[in-house]
Design an enzyme around this catalytic site. Structure first.
Site, PDB file in Angstrom:
ATOM      1  N   ALA A  65       3.355   6.967   5.460  1.00  0.00           N
ATOM      2  CA  ALA A  65       3.811   7.502   6.740  1.00  0.00           C
ATOM      3  C   ALA A  65       5.306   7.224   6.845  1.00  0.00           C
ATOM      4  CB  ALA A  65       3.051   6.826   7.877  1.00  0.00           C
ATOM      5  N   GLU A 112      -3.961   7.371   1.734  1.00  0.00           N
ATOM      6  CA  GLU A 112      -5.031   7.716   2.680  1.00  0.00           C
ATOM      7  C   GLU A 112      -5.248   9.226   2.741  1.00  0.00           C
ATOM      8  OE1 GLU A 112      -2.912   5.119   5.634  1.00  0.00           O
ATOM      9  OE2 GLU A 112      -4.960   4.620   6.201  1.00  0.00           O
ATOM     10  N   GLU A 132       1.114  -1.378   3.511  1.00  0.00           N
ATOM     11  CA  GLU A 132       1.466  -1.555   4.922  1.00  0.00           C
ATOM     12  C   GLU A 132       1.619  -3.021   5.297  1.00  0.00           C
ATOM     13  OE1 GLU A 132      -1.013   0.419   3.811  1.00  0.00           O
ATOM     14  OE2 GLU A 132      -1.086   2.308   4.933  1.00  0.00           O
TER      15      GLU A 132
HETATM   16  N1  CO8 Z   1       9.054   6.400   5.124  1.00  0.00           N
HETATM   17  C1  CO8 Z   1      10.320   6.857   5.275  1.00  0.00           C
HETATM   18  N2  CO8 Z   1      11.168   7.061   4.250  1.00  0.00           N
HETATM   19  C2  CO8 Z   1      10.743   6.778   3.019  1.00  0.00           C
HETATM   20  C3  CO8 Z   1       9.432   6.307   2.773  1.00  0.00           C
HETATM   21  C4  CO8 Z   1       8.575   6.113   3.899  1.00  0.00           C
HETATM   22  N3  CO8 Z   1       7.303   5.700   3.767  1.00  0.00           N
HETATM   23  N4  CO8 Z   1       9.296   6.099   1.449  1.00  0.00           N
HETATM   24  C5  CO8 Z   1      10.455   6.462   0.879  1.00  0.00           C
HETATM   25  N5  CO8 Z   1      11.331   6.877   1.820  1.00  0.00           N
HETATM   26  C6  CO8 Z   1      12.700   7.326   1.644  1.00  0.00           C
HETATM   27  C7  CO8 Z   1      13.650   6.167   1.401  1.00  0.00           C
HETATM   28  O1  CO8 Z   1      14.016   5.547   2.617  1.00  0.00           O
HETATM   29  C8  CO8 Z   1      14.810   6.841   0.713  1.00  0.00           C
HETATM   30  O2  CO8 Z   1      15.579   7.518   1.674  1.00  0.00           O
HETATM   31  P1  CO8 Z   1      17.171   7.156   1.805  1.00  0.00           P
HETATM   32  O3  CO8 Z   1      17.733   7.603   0.498  1.00  0.00           O
HETATM   33  O4  CO8 Z   1      17.610   7.976   2.956  1.00  0.00           O
HETATM   34  O5  CO8 Z   1      17.244   5.684   1.996  1.00  0.00           O
HETATM   35  C9  CO8 Z   1      14.124   7.939  -0.119  1.00  0.00           C
HETATM   36  O6  CO8 Z   1      12.805   8.122   0.455  1.00  0.00           O
HETATM   37  C10 CO8 Z   1      13.936   7.546  -1.558  1.00  0.00           C
HETATM   38  O7  CO8 Z   1      13.256   6.303  -1.595  1.00  0.00           O
HETATM   39  P2  CO8 Z   1      13.776   5.046  -2.426  1.00  0.00           P
HETATM   40  O8  CO8 Z   1      15.271   5.107  -2.609  1.00  0.00           O
HETATM   41  O9  CO8 Z   1      13.223   3.824  -1.782  1.00  0.00           O
HETATM   42  O10 CO8 Z   1      13.086   5.322  -3.837  1.00  0.00           O
HETATM   43  P3  CO8 Z   1      12.677   4.247  -4.912  1.00  0.00           P
HETATM   44  O11 CO8 Z   1      12.302   5.011  -6.116  1.00  0.00           O
HETATM   45  O12 CO8 Z   1      13.727   3.200  -5.055  1.00  0.00           O
HETATM   46  O13 CO8 Z   1      11.366   3.514  -4.319  1.00  0.00           O
HETATM   47  C11 CO8 Z   1       9.216   3.438  -3.232  1.00  0.00           C
HETATM   48  C12 CO8 Z   1      10.182   4.241  -4.151  1.00  0.00           C
HETATM   49  C13 CO8 Z   1       8.726   2.202  -3.985  1.00  0.00           C
HETATM   50  C14 CO8 Z   1       8.041   4.369  -2.960  1.00  0.00           C
HETATM   51  C15 CO8 Z   1       9.924   3.043  -1.934  1.00  0.00           C
HETATM   52  O14 CO8 Z   1      10.542   4.183  -1.380  1.00  0.00           O
HETATM   53  C16 CO8 Z   1       9.026   2.449  -0.892  1.00  0.00           C
HETATM   54  O15 CO8 Z   1       8.649   1.298  -0.980  1.00  0.00           O
HETATM   55  N6  CO8 Z   1       8.652   3.263   0.159  1.00  0.00           N
HETATM   56  C17 CO8 Z   1       7.847   2.794   1.254  1.00  0.00           C
HETATM   57  C18 CO8 Z   1       6.388   2.647   0.851  1.00  0.00           C
HETATM   58  C19 CO8 Z   1       5.558   2.157   2.014  1.00  0.00           C
HETATM   59  O16 CO8 Z   1       5.732   1.081   2.522  1.00  0.00           O
HETATM   60  N7  CO8 Z   1       4.592   3.009   2.449  1.00  0.00           N
HETATM   61  C20 CO8 Z   1       3.747   2.681   3.566  1.00  0.00           C
HETATM   62  C21 CO8 Z   1       4.340   3.204   4.840  1.00  0.00           C
HETATM   63  S1  CO8 Z   1       3.429   2.741   6.294  1.00  0.00           S
HETATM   64  C22 CO8 Z   1       2.098   3.791   6.277  1.00  0.00           C
HETATM   65  O17 CO8 Z   1       1.943   4.607   5.429  1.00  0.00           O
HETATM   66  C23 CO8 Z   1       1.129   3.637   7.407  1.00  0.00           C
HETATM   67  C24 CO8 Z   1       0.053   4.696   7.318  1.00  0.00           C
HETATM   68  C25 CO8 Z   1      -0.806   4.686   8.535  1.00  0.00           C
HETATM   69  C26 CO8 Z   1      -0.208   5.489   9.657  1.00  0.00           C
HETATM   70  C27 CO8 Z   1      -1.231   5.613  10.704  1.00  0.00           C
HETATM   71  C28 CO8 Z   1      -0.691   6.148  12.009  1.00  0.00           C
HETATM   72  C29 CO8 Z   1      -1.816   6.133  13.024  1.00  0.00           C
END
Ligand code: CO8
Length: 258
Positions: A65, A112, A132
């Site tokens: 998300a 999910e 998360e």
């Molecule tokens: N949300 C927003 N932006 C994201 C997300 C995300 N989940 N994942 C990646 N991005 C963005 C980064 O911020 C980055 O943008 P910017 O260049 O503007 O900073 C761009 O995508 C590229 O990402 P990275 O530079 O981080 O790329 P890497 O190759 O270095 O890393 C990863 C890849 C490992 C996937 C890393 O991006 C990461 O850890 N992302 C977050 C993963 C995460 O924590 N996911 C869980 C999110 S919470 C969730 O999903 C809750 C679900 C339930 C919701 C229910 C609602 C009721």
């Protein structure tokens, strides 16, 4: 319909939906989930579509998300808007089969969403996770429930508590995905699987989806009873007569969804 965060391509009875927020690794925001719900509902209604394939990019199916959209929200905002709840429910109401074709990251809400599809075909580059916990929250669109049913309590706890990622090989060995294919072949393999499904009677494929999903909602005895009734009810269809006649006549069936 014009979409900004997904791409929809219809061909040969298949709706191929590609998540398309490349700058955010296809992070799921309200707009994307709303558009996705609209697109799958449209495919479900269409007489031309018999199977849906949902995919992302080579690097990410969806990295979760959108953290940037959620970060400043209060409990009241999340609760009042039922954040992602309505869109998830609309996705889950789709009656035609949906295949997830996953390459790269399928994390948090991305994992999910893949699990909300009917089965997952993974590229050998796929990485699944429920990280998360690292954000001080937990899964919110079914992860704790679906993953536990699919892979068992111990591995599900491991994934949700440590936030570690699972590679495609592990995902296949524990039953999270149905098969693993080389990344370059992912789209072709998913489209080929969808093509095979599209050749069947839509009445029967919808009955499969409905009946298999029943296994997660009811007791074994009730589920078996439900399956028996569904099996019997298909004898009210022309496609049952055609399917069995074609076997006896040693020819390909011509299903008409009747
Ligand atoms: N949300 C927003 N932006 C994201 C997300 C995300 N989940 N994942 C990646 N991005 C963005 C980064 O911020 C980055 O943008 P910017 O260049 O503007 O900073 C761009 O995508 C590229 O990402 P990275 O530079 O981080 O790329 P890497 O190759 O270095 O890393 C990863 C890849 C490992 C996937 C890393 O991006 C990461 O850890 N992302 C977050 C993963 C995460 O924590 N996911 C869980 C999110 S919470 C969730 O999903 C809750 C679900 C339930 C919701 C229910 C609602 C009721």
């Amino acid at each position: 319909m014009a979409y900004e965060t997904i791409i929809v391509e219809n061909s040969d009875g298949i709706a191929l939906i590609t998540l398309n927020r490349p700058d955010a690794l296809n992070a799921l925001n309200s707009q994307l989930l709303g558009e996705l719900a609209d697109a799958v509902e449209e495919a479900d209604r269409s007489d031309k579509i018999r199977c849906i394939v949902l995919t992302g990019s080579e690097k990410a199916f969806a990295a979760g998300a959108d953290i940037k959209e959620m970060a400043d929200k209060s409990f009241v905002e999340m609760y009042r808007s039922n954040f992602f709840g309505a869109e998830s429910d609309r996705f889950l109401r789709v009656r035609k089969p949906i295949i997830a074709a996953v390459a790269g990251y399928a994390l948090g809400g991305g994992c999910e969403l893949a699990m909300m599809c009917d089965f997952i075909i993974a590229a050998d580059t796929a990485k699944f996770g429920q990280p998360e916990i690292n954000l001080g929250v937990i899964a919110g669109i079914g992860g704790t429930q679906r993953m536990t049913r699919f892979v068992g309590k111990s591995k599900s706890m491991d994934m949700h508590l440590t936030g570690r990622f699972m590679n495609a090989e592990e995902a296949e060995s524990c039953g999270l995905v149905s098969r693993v294919v080389p990344a370059k072949k992912l789209r072709d393999e998913a489209m080929s699987a969808a093509g095979k499904i599209a050749e069947k009677s839509l009445l029967a494929t919808m009955a499969v989806k409905d009946t298999v999903n029943r296994a997660y909602e009811t007791t074994l005895a009730e589920g078996i009873n439900y399956e028996r009734r569904m099996f019997q009810s298909l004898f009210a269809t022309e496609d049952q007569a055609e399917g069995m006649a074609s076997y006896i006549d040693k020819r390909e069936p011509q299903f008409r969804d009747k």
